[in-house]
Design a protein around this motif. Structure first.
Motif, mmCIF file in Angstrom:
data_model
loop_
_atom_site.group_PDB
_atom_site.id
_atom_site.type_symbol
_atom_site.label_atom_id
_atom_site.label_comp_id
_atom_site.label_asym_id
_atom_site.label_seq_id
_atom_site.Cartn_x
_atom_site.Cartn_y
_atom_site.Cartn_z
ATOM 1 N N ALA A 312 0.829 -1.203 0.000
ATOM 2 C CA ALA A 312 0.000 0.000 0.000
ATOM 3 C C ALA A 312 0.862 1.251 0.000
ATOM 4 C CB ALA A 312 -0.924 -0.005 1.216
ATOM 5 N N ILE A 313 1.918 1.236 0.805
ATOM 6 C CA ILE A 313 2.814 2.406 0.877
ATOM 7 C C ILE A 313 3.455 2.674 -0.475
ATOM 8 C CG2 ILE A 313 4.970 3.226 1.893
ATOM 9 C CD1 ILE A 313 4.105 1.651 4.453
ATOM 10 N N GLU A 314 3.909 1.623 -1.144
ATOM 11 C CA GLU A 314 4.532 1.804 -2.456
ATOM 12 C C GLU A 314 3.557 2.458 -3.436
ATOM 13 O OE1 GLU A 314 6.586 -0.736 -6.140
ATOM 14 O OE2 GLU A 314 5.909 -1.785 -4.331
ATOM 15 N N ALA A 315 2.310 2.006 -3.414
ATOM 16 C CA ALA A 315 1.309 2.574 -4.317
ATOM 17 C C ALA A 315 1.009 4.032 -3.977
ATOM 18 C CB ALA A 315 0.031 1.738 -4.260
ATOM 19 N N ILE A 316 0.945 4.352 -2.691
ATOM 20 C CA ILE A 316 0.709 5.747 -2.291
ATOM 21 C C ILE A 316 1.866 6.616 -2.741
ATOM 22 C CG2 ILE A 316 0.486 7.285 -0.292
ATOM 23 C CD1 ILE A 316 -0.920 4.910 1.143
ATOM 24 N N LYS A 317 3.071 6.136 -2.569
ATOM 25 C CA LYS A 317 4.246 6.907 -3.007
ATOM 26 C C LYS A 317 4.225 7.122 -4.521
ATOM 27 C CE LYS A 317 7.349 5.720 0.814
ATOM 28 N NZ LYS A 317 7.571 7.127 1.225
ATOM 29 N N TYR A 318 3.730 6.113 -5.263
ATOM 30 C CA TYR A 318 3.593 6.277 -6.715
ATOM 31 C C TYR A 318 2.649 7.428 -7.031
ATOM 32 C CZ TYR A 318 2.079 5.193 -11.522
ATOM 33 O OH TYR A 318 1.762 5.273 -12.852
ATOM 34 N N LYS A 323 1.872 12.961 -9.009
ATOM 35 C CA LYS A 323 1.309 14.309 -8.833
ATOM 36 C C LYS A 323 2.408 15.357 -8.761
ATOM 37 C CE LYS A 323 -1.720 17.044 -5.811
ATOM 38 N NZ LYS A 323 -2.811 17.337 -6.730
ATOM 39 N N ARG A 324 3.409 15.084 -7.940
ATOM 40 C CA ARG A 324 4.433 16.088 -7.671
ATOM 41 C C ARG A 324 5.416 16.250 -8.834
ATOM 42 N NH1 ARG A 324 7.432 13.858 -3.110
ATOM 43 N NH2 ARG A 324 8.390 12.650 -4.793
ATOM 44 N N ASP A 325 5.839 15.141 -9.422
ATOM 45 C CA ASP A 325 6.913 15.200 -10.409
ATOM 46 C C ASP A 325 6.459 15.011 -11.849
ATOM 47 O OD1 ASP A 325 8.620 15.532 -8.272
ATOM 48 O OD2 ASP A 325 9.154 13.401 -8.147
ATOM 49 N N HIS A 326 5.204 14.580 -12.045
ATOM 50 C CA HIS A 326 4.739 14.324 -13.411
ATOM 51 C C HIS A 326 3.459 15.082 -13.747
ATOM 52 C CE1 HIS A 326 7.707 11.079 -14.185
ATOM 53 N NE2 HIS A 326 7.598 10.889 -12.874
ATOM 54 N N VAL A 328 0.346 15.011 -12.686
ATOM 55 C CA VAL A 328 -0.979 14.384 -12.715
ATOM 56 C C VAL A 328 -1.810 14.968 -11.576
ATOM 57 C CG1 VAL A 328 -2.258 12.228 -12.644
ATOM 58 C CG2 VAL A 328 0.018 12.292 -13.701
ATOM 59 N N ASN A 329 -2.985 15.480 -11.894
ATOM 60 C CA ASN A 329 -3.808 16.198 -10.916
ATOM 61 C C ASN A 329 -4.603 15.225 -10.051
ATOM 62 O OD1 ASN A 329 -5.098 18.284 -9.561
ATOM 63 N ND2 ASN A 329 -6.727 18.438 -11.090
ATOM 64 N N ILE A 330 -3.895 14.446 -9.224
ATOM 65 C CA ILE A 330 -4.544 13.491 -8.327
ATOM 66 C C ILE A 330 -5.062 14.258 -7.114
ATOM 67 C CG2 ILE A 330 -4.251 11.391 -6.955
ATOM 68 C CD1 ILE A 330 -1.837 10.742 -8.786
ATOM 69 N N VAL A 331 -6.360 14.182 -6.874
ATOM 70 C CA VAL A 331 -6.958 14.947 -5.784
ATOM 71 C C VAL A 331 -7.390 14.060 -4.625
ATOM 72 C CG1 VAL A 331 -7.713 16.744 -7.374
ATOM 73 C CG2 VAL A 331 -9.293 14.880 -6.771
ATOM 74 N N ALA A 332 -7.512 12.749 -4.855
ATOM 75 C CA ALA A 332 -7.983 11.865 -3.782
ATOM 76 C C ALA A 332 -7.505 10.449 -4.030
ATOM 77 C CB ALA A 332 -9.505 11.880 -3.681
ATOM 78 N N ALA A 354 0.893 12.168 1.444
ATOM 79 C CA ALA A 354 -0.071 12.378 0.358
ATOM 80 C C ALA A 354 -0.868 13.652 0.607
ATOM 81 C CB ALA A 354 -0.992 11.171 0.235
ATOM 82 N N GLY A 355 -1.268 13.860 1.856
ATOM 83 C CA GLY A 355 -1.988 15.087 2.186
ATOM 84 C C GLY A 355 -1.165 16.322 1.928
ATOM 85 N N GLU A 356 0.091 16.262 2.288
ATOM 86 C CA GLU A 356 0.969 17.410 2.058
ATOM 87 C C GLU A 356 1.182 17.661 0.570
ATOM 88 O OE1 GLU A 356 4.264 16.136 4.369
ATOM 89 O OE2 GLU A 356 3.298 16.602 6.296
ATOM 90 N N ALA A 357 0.978 16.625 -0.242
ATOM 91 C CA ALA A 357 1.070 16.785 -1.704
ATOM 92 C C ALA A 357 -0.247 17.231 -2.315
ATOM 93 C CB ALA A 357 1.522 15.468 -2.337
ATOM 94 N N GLY A 358 -1.309 17.369 -1.495
ATOM 95 C CA GLY A 358 -2.588 17.841 -2.008
ATOM 96 C C GLY A 358 -3.603 16.760 -2.290
ATOM 97 N N ILE A 359 -3.475 15.596 -1.617
ATOM 98 C CA ILE A 359 -4.340 14.453 -1.895
ATOM 99 C C ILE A 359 -5.160 14.119 -0.652
ATOM 100 C CG2 ILE A 359 -4.427 12.021 -2.563
ATOM 101 C CD1 ILE A 359 -1.711 12.436 -3.954
#
Length: 1011
Positions: A312-318, A323-326, A328-332, A354-359
């Motif tokens: 799960a952590i790996e997927a969240i980091k993806y 969002k941050r480096d590519h 993609v406007n992931i909001v949730a 993820a929250g700090e990244a806007g998710i």
């Protein structure tokens, strides 16, 4: 119950926490007899632990809707506008007079009721109405002139009204959670007001939501238009085109199988995805909360519905990286899963990041019908500012009951709100609809004999039970199957080469009579002619005739494919066994639909709402989106006290919400030491979408939102003096007032303490700790550990505790929990070794019973060379607490049913009670933190069911091959200090070696007091 297969080979053990899907792990779907599957969509019914029943409805095909690139799909429907002016004349006014009233600068468009009207042969006079418009005059000028015409009674604007936006998706009428008309026993408007929301905004294709689940059937015809496709990746070229570390991550990634194909082999993630963003208003199937948004598929749950924290952590980091480096406007991220395991700092940190990244992270609250304030369900109960924890409601706006003891979890602090979660219809992989029939790629109705099969005895064709024709296979014709059976029915080799992966389906009809969870029908597949076999799943329990389906894995699609049904039984209790009929294989259609229930189904409503908010107000922060959702719930009496907001999601309300600014009314205590660590309670209002708490300019060590009016905070270290406490929430930061003053003082008097060494028998250790002996330690020794699951718990009566430990260059961080609340992480790293150091203290607490737990995390601070933690001693203002024994004769124990008392000098108090009849139970109410059952174990004892605070029951086995007295049979986990209830219930079940199903109680040991 069907347990899904490992389609891509067995998953290696990781030694990490395992997460289970919050709703269902069933892949096979029971199908009622219906017409050929190619002409229908199916609706699958699911309850937790029960196979889904499928019936048939028709659905028209339709193309997905498309919006202009870059423009949010904002609707103009429902916006009031006027078309001309309505004028009411006196009833006797003629039509000609009404037309003349328009004059030269206006037009009379329509007339109603001019002159006398004849109704049922009688004359009556009614209002005469006309509509006027003008290309010359403004509406105001036209109204003013018409008011002066003789005979005019009233002038009004001619407003244009519209119905709330209702999509043309043919199954929309089944989506009560979006629009509840009161059908099927529901309460009208017990829904999220989706049509009212769609009048404002229906979505934006630039908005992306990540479904972190079992994957998504990305070819589903109601999802394909809304699937996120990685613009930086060239499909199938075997290269990492966008250089994000993943090859061909077209739709997302699969951290369960460690590849980039997040195809759904369970169905759970596909169901979730449909509720969030099935294409809306496309004349196809269902619609999601948001009509136009993109779905990123992140698979970390396997076909059995489980996956570990690391995946799960790996997927969240993806998702964070994309969002941050590519860009993609992931909001949730939708998380319809969870675990009642230990607090995982690494997972909580990933969610916080993820929250700090806007998710926003939308998490299901779980299905154990339990209070997760007392028995946390993670990740829903993690104290991350971006988590929205979602319980499930039913058609009547009540907490959902799923039957069989399952129901939505709840919690006045750890659940934020409820959303529809019972009998929810959504998208599902196509294999759920398959019913084998003549003309399929392979079909055998057993009417032509055993030619397609190789059967181990006693498998044989019988006429006893079947679904079609006269014949079916039985594992034990004419009687019960044997104990310790392991017999297979194997198909001939089948040529399945060239068939499409994800779309090729096995189906069969079966009737089951198997000892539940002890005897099994294993369903296995081979792609090499039977040399090796892979599990597709298993069936167990008792079930009348039904169809079961599952997709075949790609490695089986060869010219030497085989299918095997294998009966496996244990050494006791047999039954009628299995009857198999109508086995078939076919290529599935593109889509299907299924009903299901659980908090897994509720969380997607909130995720879809986040997507709508992001479409309407793309500049909003995570805190603002969370705050708008929590500030706009429909409060319900039936949900009061069960969640923070006391209400059910209202999507339209969220779009219109303007969260109030937070206000602090009190800070208690209002002072603390400069070293920090003071537990502070802040009361006030507007604590919605809290994103931070600070003391002056320094962020709080930790905080936890208990309700929109209360939160608890741990003060950070700070210089001496007066500071303002500030809470930042969706409505902005608090304003400085005298009520938020907090004074840092150099020292707070600590009451006199007593030192308790780590050798004290009242400390409770878990995991394997190593003891090291040396005079440098407080009592001549200390314990250290570097292994998962290790902890030590201290229970004391008093006001203060300090942890004494070794610091070292090779030591890491520990998590400290006080009275069930995670307070902080304590870093034992030091550039040089130090002994007998006070590494942390509680601060001064309210007098009473307290629990402190220190847990190994496996985390370290660079440049530490390791992750060990150490315990040397504890300094306590008060005394360590040991258990008090209460005998079964204590009148505060509440007995139900038939219990018999037996005198015995071997028992704790000279006697014990036993039961062996239905309805027998004993309830123990206590105030404290832990309870242990003291009982006799013997060959004639069975299994009891034990529950804590009404939560999910556990089985406790009283069996032993010889009689043993005064045994500590079972203990609760360490609970939050307070009032608790433990109930022990006779079940009438036993292990095979036991000679009876008795249960008994000798005494209870309580860390606290009976009440």
């Amino acid at each position: 119950m069907w347990r899904a297969r490992l389609a891509r080979g067995a998953r290696p053990a990781h030694g990490r926490s395992v997460i289970v899907v919050a709703l269902f792990a069933a892949v096979f779907v029971a199908v009622l007899p219906a017409a050929g599957w190619a002409e229908r969509k199916s609706l699958a019914v699911e309850q937790p632990g029960v196979l889904r029943q499928v019936s048939a409805v028709s659905a028209e095909d339709g193309a997905p809707s498309v919006k202009a690139p870059g423009a949010p799909a904002v609707s103009t429907r429902g916006v009031a506008r006027t078309e001309g002016v309505i004028v009411e004349f006196a009833p006797e006014t003629s039509k000609a007079a009404m037309v003349r009233a328009a004059g030269a600068d206006a037009v009379c468009e329509r007339v109603v009721g001019a002159g006398e009207q004849r109704v049922a042969g009688a004359k009556r006079r009614g209002p005469a109405l006309a509509v006027y418009s003008s290309k010359v005059l403004t509406k105001e000028q036209l109204q003013d002139r018409l008011r002066r015409v003789p005979g005019v009674v009233r002038v009004s604007p001619n407003n244009v009204n519209t119905v709330c936006e209702i999509p043309d998706d043919p199954l929309f009428r089944e989506l009560w959670g979006l629009h509840n008309t009161g059908a099927e026993g529901g309460t009208a408007d017990a829904d999220v007001d989706a049509p009212e929301a769609w009048d404002v905004v229906a979505g934006d294709s630039d908005v992306v939501v990540a479904v972190l689940d079992s994957g998504v059937a990305y070819t589903h015809s109601d999802l394909v238009a809304n699937m996120w496709v990685n613009p930086g990746e060239i499909p199938g070229d075997g290269l990492d085109n966008d250089q994000n570390g993943y090859v061909d991550d077209v739709y997302g990634i699969d951290t369960y199988s460690n590849d980039s194909d997040p195809w759904d082999e369970l169905g759970h993630g596909t169901h979730v995805a449909g509720t969030i963003a099935a294409a809306g208003n496309n004349a196809e199937g269902v619609t999601g909360v948001v009509w136009r948004a993109k779905i990123m598929a992140l698979r970390f749950l396997g076909p059995d519905g489980s996956g570990d924290d690391f995946s799960a952590i790996e997927a969240i980091k993806y998702a964070i990286d994309m969002k941050r480096d590519h860009g993609v406007n992931i909001v949730a991220i939708n998380a319809s899963w969870g675990s009642s395991g230990q607090y995982d700092t690494a997972l909580a940190d990933a969610i916080q990041a993820a929250g700090e990244a806007g998710i926003v992270f939308c998490a299901a609250a779980g299905n154990a019908a339990a209070d997760i304030d007392k028995n946390p369900w993670y990740p829903a109960a993690y104290p991350c500012f971006n988590i929205i924890s979602v319980g499930a409601s039913d058609r009547q706006d009540r907490k959902a009951d799923f039957g069989g003891g399952a129901g939505s979890n709840y919690g006045a602090s750890n659940v934020d709100l409820f959303a529809p979660g019972k009998d929810i219809l959504s998208t599902f992989p196509a294999y759920s609809a398959y019913r084998p029939q003549l003309g399929d790629l392979f079909f055998d109705d057993m009417e032509s004999g055993a030619g397609n099969w190789v059967a181990q005895s006693p498998w044989a064709i019988t006429t006893e039970v079947r679904v079609s024709g006269t014949s079916a296979w039985s594992d034990s014709p004419g009687g019960k199957y044997a104990n310790n059976a392991n017999v297979a029915l194997t198909s001939r080799s089948l040529d399945l080469s060239g068939l499409p992966s994800h779309d090729t389906v096995l189906g069969f009809w079966a009737t089951l009579a198997l000892e539940t969870d002890y005897d099994f029908l294993m369903v296995e597949v081979s792609g090499d002619g039977g040399t090796s076999w892979a599990p597709l799943g298993y069936l167990t329990g008792f079930r009348s005739g039904a169809y079961y389906n599952a997709e075949l894995p790609s490695q089986v699609l060869t010219d030497r494919a085989k299918i095997r049904f294998r009966l496996v039984s244990d050494g006791s209790i047999t039954a009628d066994g299995v009857y198999l009929d109508d086995v078939g294989i076919a290529v599935a259609p593109l889509s299907d639909y299924a009903y299901s229930s659980g908090t897994s189904m509720a969380a997607p409503y909130v995720t879809g709402t986040v997507a709508l908010l992001a479409s309407l107000a793309p500049a909003d922060s995570v805190a603002q989106r969370v705050g708008k959702i929590l500030a706009s719930v429909d409060t319900k009496a039936a949900l009061t006290g069960l969640c923070q907001t006391g209400g059910r999601l209202n999507v339209a309300g969220a779009l219109a919400a303007s969260p109030p600014p937070p206000v602090i009314q009190s800070v208690i205590p209002a002072s603390g030491p400069t070293s920090g660590g003071t537990q502070v309670t802040i009361t006030g209002s507007g604590f919605l979408g809290v994103s931070g708490v600070s003391f002056g300019e320094v962020a709080a060590t930790s905080y936890r939102v208990l309700s929109p009016t209360k939160l608890t905070v741990v003060s950070p270290p700070h210089a001496e003096g007066l500071v303002q406490v500030r809470v930042t929430a969706a409505g902005g930061p608090t304003s400085d007032t005298p009520a938020d003053d907090f004074t840092y003082i150099y020292s707070v008097p600590i009451p006199p303490t007593t030192r308790y060494e780590q050798t004290d028998a009242r400390l409770v250790w878990t995991g394997v700790w190593t003891t090291s002996y040396s005079s440098v330690y407080s009592g001549g020794s200390h314990r250290y550990v570097n292994a998962s699951g290790a902890s030590v718990t201290v229970i004391f009566n008093g006001t203060y505790l300090a942890w004494i430990a070794k610091r070292s260059p090779a030591y890491g961080r520990a998590r400290v929990t006080v009275d069930g609340t995670a307070i902080s992480e304590v870093d034992l790293y030091s550039p040089s070794t130090g002994y007998k150091k006070k590494v942390w203290d509680t601060g001064v607490l309210a007098p009473g019973l307290h629990t402190v737990r220190i847990q190994w995390t496996g985390q370290r601070t660079v440049p530490s060379g390791g992750t060990n933690i150490s315990v040397d001693a504890f300094d306590v203002a008060g005394s360590l607490k040991s258990s008090t024994r209460y005998e079964q004769t204590d009148p505060r124990l509440l007995w139900s049913g038939s219990w018999s008392s037996v005198s015995s000098s071997y028992s704790s108090g000279g006697s014990f009670r036993y039961a062996n009849k239905p309805g027998s139970s004993v309830t123990v109410n206590f105030s404290g933190v832990r309870l242990s059952l003291i009982a006799k174990k013997a060959p004639n004892y069975g299994i009891a069911r034990v529950s804590v605070d009404g939560g999910a029951p556990v089985s406790v086995d009283f069996y032993s091959s010889s009689a043993l007295y005064k045994q500590k049979l079972w203990s609760t986990p360490f609970l939050v200090p307070g009032d608790h209830t433990v109930t022990v219930t006779w079940t009438g079940t036993k292990r095979s070696a036991a000679t009876s199903t008795n249960i008994n109680l000798d005494a209870v040991d309580v860390l606290g007091t009976l009440r």
